[in-house]
Enzyme design. Structure first.
Site, PDB file in Angstrom:
ATOM      1  N   ASP A  39      31.636 -98.819  94.118  1.00 26.40           N
ATOM      2  CA  ASP A  39      30.699 -98.051  93.471  1.00 26.40           C
ATOM      3  C   ASP A  39      30.194 -99.516  91.576  1.00 26.40           C
ATOM      4  O   ASP A  39      28.734 -98.797  91.694  1.00 26.40           O
ATOM      5  CB  ASP A  39      30.980 -96.708  92.553  1.00 26.40           C
ATOM      6  CG  ASP A  39      31.283 -96.013  93.798  1.00 26.40           C
ATOM      7  OD1 ASP A  39      30.978 -95.961  95.420  1.00 26.40           O
ATOM      8  OD2 ASP A  39      31.809 -95.036  93.684  1.00 26.40           O
ATOM      9  N   LYS A 123      33.877 -81.801  96.916  1.00 25.42           N
ATOM     10  CA  LYS A 123      33.822 -83.061  97.705  1.00 25.42           C
ATOM     11  C   LYS A 123      34.811 -83.643  98.260  1.00 25.42           C
ATOM     12  O   LYS A 123      35.679 -84.664  97.897  1.00 25.42           O
ATOM     13  CB  LYS A 123      32.832 -83.870  96.781  1.00 25.42           C
ATOM     14  CG  LYS A 123      32.166 -85.050  97.569  1.00 25.42           C
ATOM     15  CD  LYS A 123      31.607 -86.521  96.217  1.00 25.42           C
ATOM     16  CE  LYS A 123      31.053 -86.915  97.827  1.00 25.42           C
ATOM     17  NZ  LYS A 123      31.470 -88.285  97.543  1.00 25.42           N
TER      18      LYS A 123
HETATM   19  S1  IVH Z   1      26.487 -82.617 100.614  1.00 26.35           S
HETATM   20  C1  IVH Z   1      22.025 -83.501 101.190  1.00 26.35           C
HETATM   21  N1  IVH Z   1      28.573 -81.616 100.493  1.00 26.35           N
HETATM   22  O1  IVH Z   1      29.679 -86.842 100.451  1.00 26.35           O
HETATM   23  C2  IVH Z   1      23.242 -83.616 100.630  1.00 26.35           C
HETATM   24  N2  IVH Z   1      28.409 -84.139 100.803  1.00 26.35           N
HETATM   25  O2  IVH Z   1      26.432 -88.819  99.465  1.00 26.35           O
HETATM   26  C3  IVH Z   1      24.035 -84.057 101.885  1.00 26.35           C
HETATM   27  N3  IVH Z   1      30.516 -84.977 101.331  1.00 26.35           N
HETATM   28  O3  IVH Z   1      29.330 -88.718 102.868  1.00 26.35           O
HETATM   29  C4  IVH Z   1      25.685 -84.223 101.528  1.00 26.35           C
HETATM   30  N4  IVH Z   1      31.970 -83.007 100.790  1.00 26.35           N
HETATM   31  O4  IVH Z   1      29.782 -86.494 103.716  1.00 26.35           O
HETATM   32  C5  IVH Z   1      27.876 -82.895 100.338  1.00 26.35           C
HETATM   33  N5  IVH Z   1      30.335 -80.450 100.245  1.00 26.35           N
HETATM   34  C6  IVH Z   1      29.939 -81.430 100.453  1.00 26.35           C
HETATM   35  C7  IVH Z   1      30.752 -82.808 100.525  1.00 26.35           C
HETATM   36  C8  IVH Z   1      29.475 -84.382 101.259  1.00 26.35           C
HETATM   37  C9  IVH Z   1      31.725 -84.453 100.982  1.00 26.35           C
HETATM   38  C10 IVH Z   1      30.682 -86.336 101.237  1.00 26.35           C
HETATM   39  C11 IVH Z   1      28.995 -86.765 102.349  1.00 26.35           C
HETATM   40  C12 IVH Z   1      28.865 -87.785 101.650  1.00 26.35           C
HETATM   41  C13 IVH Z   1      28.523 -87.641 100.316  1.00 26.35           C
HETATM   42  C14 IVH Z   1      27.623 -87.547 100.056  1.00 26.35           C
END
Ligand code: IVH
Length: 691
Positions: A39, A123
């Site tokens: 990052d 997340k």
């Molecule tokens: S929302 C348009 N919600 O984090 C929104 N992502 O860049 C799309 N991730 O690799 C993602 N937990 O797989 C969302 N509660 C959550 C999440 C999540 C993990 C991951 C996702 C992606 C990255 C987001």
């Protein structure tokens, strides 16, 4: 202003690096650096490109969501692209506040307007998956790939128990499942499943399996399993799943909020996290971030942050997207659980039981919420497998309550001439031999009685009721005596005087007297108790009894070879070796001697051991009259020593014992060259010496 050649150079170098690491991460599932490090590089490039737009190029790693397609999986174009979300790098509360401020600004809300409603989620640290259900049936599962095109991994995803193969509306008031529903969510691996998997991998490697490896972290293990080309192998990898969003939906009811849709997905049979919350305004987001942050270690899986989403779908639509990131969602991270640092030295720590553990001393690094200065390398095999060397740059991980661990070395950063680590052959604390027994993973110090690291443990064991039974000597007192420096070795106990004891904290004269009496009483003991009290590895009470019964006295045991020890019933090679090594340490012999000198005593017993038979297989002939022994006495002694006593001399006769007035037997012996002994010679022979 146009960019200087220096900036161009850095941008090129960053792109090169990021391409390399993205490939390691996404395609090979073998990252060399932690995410946080990636990052950092990514953000540096982003910043340079923002400052110098003329340097932008379509093949820059900043221009795609990331990922690549493995050869071997079919590809699919996502009907609705799988986007990523912007990350708030600020790990303090202000991350939530600046997101809220941005949302309010975009929506044109003023101070008098009510707070925005959000959904706060975890997340999950795994990999994004899109599940396509048609008429409620799982028909396809795809990875994110580059966000536009993913890989079809349906077979592997089907092996995850938590992914329903068929959806149905449960509970009253649940709307029917739409004819087409794409569920977006995260495939992850629980920490305990990850530990178990790695344990199995280590066993496979130990058994000589060639193409096996251990995994760096649960996310990597999950990614490896999902993209495993052989579904049979994928099936053995324990994966889990949480739904957190959706892609294409055709038909079905209209939804108004994110929360409502998540709850409905739950009612359709999909796993949705119990930690998902509605939150009003920035402060409730801050509270969520803090409370999850505090309990993060107790979760059974890794998270790397929380996600805030605007709850209203209408507002989400109004906010829209910037490039590939929605304006209505943000990821708010926690301190990374993996960091890079360097190994300053590799020390060997000696535990209370004498176990030697190699420990990497690290350049202090903040990881998983604490400053880590050292990390265990567990044992020789682990240290060798990871091949950690002094000076190496390593990835350190601290997740959950798990103790910090070096997960891998960054091979590119190894200095030329770095030497492989080897376990010491001697205990770094007391200098006694360190041994690794067959079938064991650990080296152990053999200086149990004299090793400073094992001192307290050795004293407590010695004082135990079933050992020397020293009344009044418990853990607290042992701690005090050792910490005050008055007792270092076992014999020191018997050198304690009233003055030593009353000088200790909370020790009255009465209890001091009692302890001295207890010590005095313990001196009168038995050989089995004494042997057990010494704390020789593998010598429990039963073995101590067997040894005492067999040999009868301590000195014989101390001098016994491993072979002689093996003659004791129930003593096998490991135990025999352990006893032999113990008494081969001069320190340990010294302790035993001193204890006896301090007055520890017992009654020796007759050994039940067969006395050695120095004359087994020999034939002896007696002739004439011996000065002190009668013929019968001489015969008994010879037979007890294993000899056969014969009446006539032949070539097979080993010795002739001749006294006064020996006759023809002596002549015959001389003729045949058979050795002839007098009584003194006979006695020497009987005691095992040369005649
Ligand atoms: S929302 C348009 N919600 O984090 C929104 N992502 O860049 C799309 N991730 O690799 C993602 N937990 O797989 C969302 N509660 C959550 C999440 C999540 C993990 C991951 C996702 C992606 C990255 C987001």
């Amino acid at each position: 202003m146009s960019a200087s050649p220096k900036v161009q150079e850095r941008v090129d170098a960053l792109r090169e690096l990021l391409h390399h690491h993205a490939h390691r991460y996404y395609v090979l599932d073998e990252p060399e650096i932690p995410d946080a490090e990636y990052d950092k590089l990514f953000q540096e490039l982003q910043a340079l490109e923002e400052a110098h737009p003329e340097l932008r190029s379509p093949d820059s790693p900043t221009q795609r969501v990331g990922g690549g397609v493995l050869e071997g999986f079919a590809r699919v174009r996502h009907k609705v692209p799988m986007l990523s979300i912007r990350t708030e790098t600020d790990i303090e509360a202000s991350g939530a506040r600046s997101f809220d401020a941005r949302v309010r600004r975009e929506l044109g809300l003023g101070e008098g307007d009510p707070p925005v409603e959000y959904v706060a989620e975890l997340k999950f640290d795994g990999l994004a998956i899109s599940l396509r259900y048609e008429d409620g049936v799982l028909v396809q599962a795809a990875t994110r790939g580059d966000g536009e095109i993913g890989e079809v991994v349906t077979q592997n995803i089907r092996t995850i128990g938590q992914v329903p193969l068929r959806l149905s509306a449960r509970g009253k008031g649940t709307p029917p499942v739409p004819p087409v529903l794409e569920v977006r969510g995260e495939v992850y691996m629980r920490r305990d499943d990850f530990e178990r998997l790695n344990e199995q991998q280590r066993e496979k490697i130990a058994r000589g399996a060639k193409n096996e490896k251990t995994f760096v972290n649960p996310r990597n293990a999950a990614a490896g399993a999902v993209r495993q080309l052989d579904p049979a192998i994928a099936r053995q990898r324990p994966l889990s799943f949480f739904a957190y969003g959706w892609g294409e939906i055709v038909g079905g009811p209209a939804f108004e909020t994110q929360y409502e849709l998540l709850e409905t997905m739950r009612a359709w049979g999909l796993p949705v996290s119990q930690h998902t919350r509605r939150a009003r305004g920035a402060e409730e987001l801050v509270a969520f971030h803090q409370s999850i942050g505090a309990s993060r270690d107790q979760l059974p899986y890794d998270i790397d942050g929380v996600v805030y989403k605007v709850d209203s779908l209408a507002l989400q639509k109004r906010l829209g997207f910037v490039t590939r990131e929605p304006r209505w969602a943000v990821a708010h991270k926690y301190p990374a659980q993996e960091q890079l640092t360097t190994v300053e030295s590799i020390d060997v720590y000696v535990g209370r039981t004498g176990k030697l553990t190699p420990v990497a001393r690290l350049q202090p690094v903040f990881v998983g919420g604490v400053t880590v200065t050292n990390a265990t390398l567990h044992n020789e095999d682990e240290a060798r497998r990871k091949d950690v060397r002094v000076g190496d740059t390593v990835i350190v991980r601290r997740a959950g309550d798990v103790i910090p661990e070096v997960v891998a070395v960054v091979p590119d950063k190894r200095a030329a001439g770095a030497q492989p680590f080897t376990m010491p052959t001697h205990c770094p604390v007391c200098g006694s031999d360190a041994v690794r027994e067959e079938g064991e993973a650990d080296y152990r110090c053999t200086g149990g009685l004299v090793c400073g690291a094992q001192r307290k443990q050795a004293l407590l064991h010695f004082a135990q009721r079933r050992a020397m039974d020293i009344e009044g000597l418990g853990e607290k007192l042992v701690d005090q005596l050792v910490d005050a420096g008055v007792v270092r070795t076992l014999p020191d106990l018997y050198r304690l005087g009233l003055a030593h004891l009353v000088a200790l904290d909370r020790m009255g004269e009465k209890s001091a007297q009692n302890l001295l009496a207890g010590l005095e009483q313990s001196k009168n003991t038995t050989l089995p108790r004494f042997l057990y009290a010494l704390g020789i590895r593998h010598v429990g009470e039963a073995t101590a009894r067997d040894l005492a019964r067999h040999f009868g006295q301590l000195d014989t045991i101390m001098d016994a070879s491993a072979e002689r020890l093996l003659e004791v019933p129930d003593v096998g090679p490991i135990v025999a070796e352990s006893i032999h090594t113990f008494f081969a340490q001069p320190h340990n012999r010294e302790v035993a001697e001193q204890l006896r000198a301090c007055g520890v005593h017992w009654e020796d017993t007759e050994p039940t051991a067969q006395a050695p038979k120095p004359l087994a297989g020999k034939t002896v002939v007696l002739t004439g009259t011996l000065p002190t022994l009668s013929r019968d006495e001489a015969k008994d002694l010879l037979e007890a020593a294993g000899a056969k006593v014969a009446g006539s001399v032949s070539k097979k006769t080993s010795y002739v014992v001749a006294g006064a007035e020996a006759g023809s037997k002596l002549d015959k012996a001389q003729e045949l060259g058979v050795p002839v002994l007098d009584e003194d010679g006979l006695r020497r022979l009987l005691s095992g010496g040369e005649a």
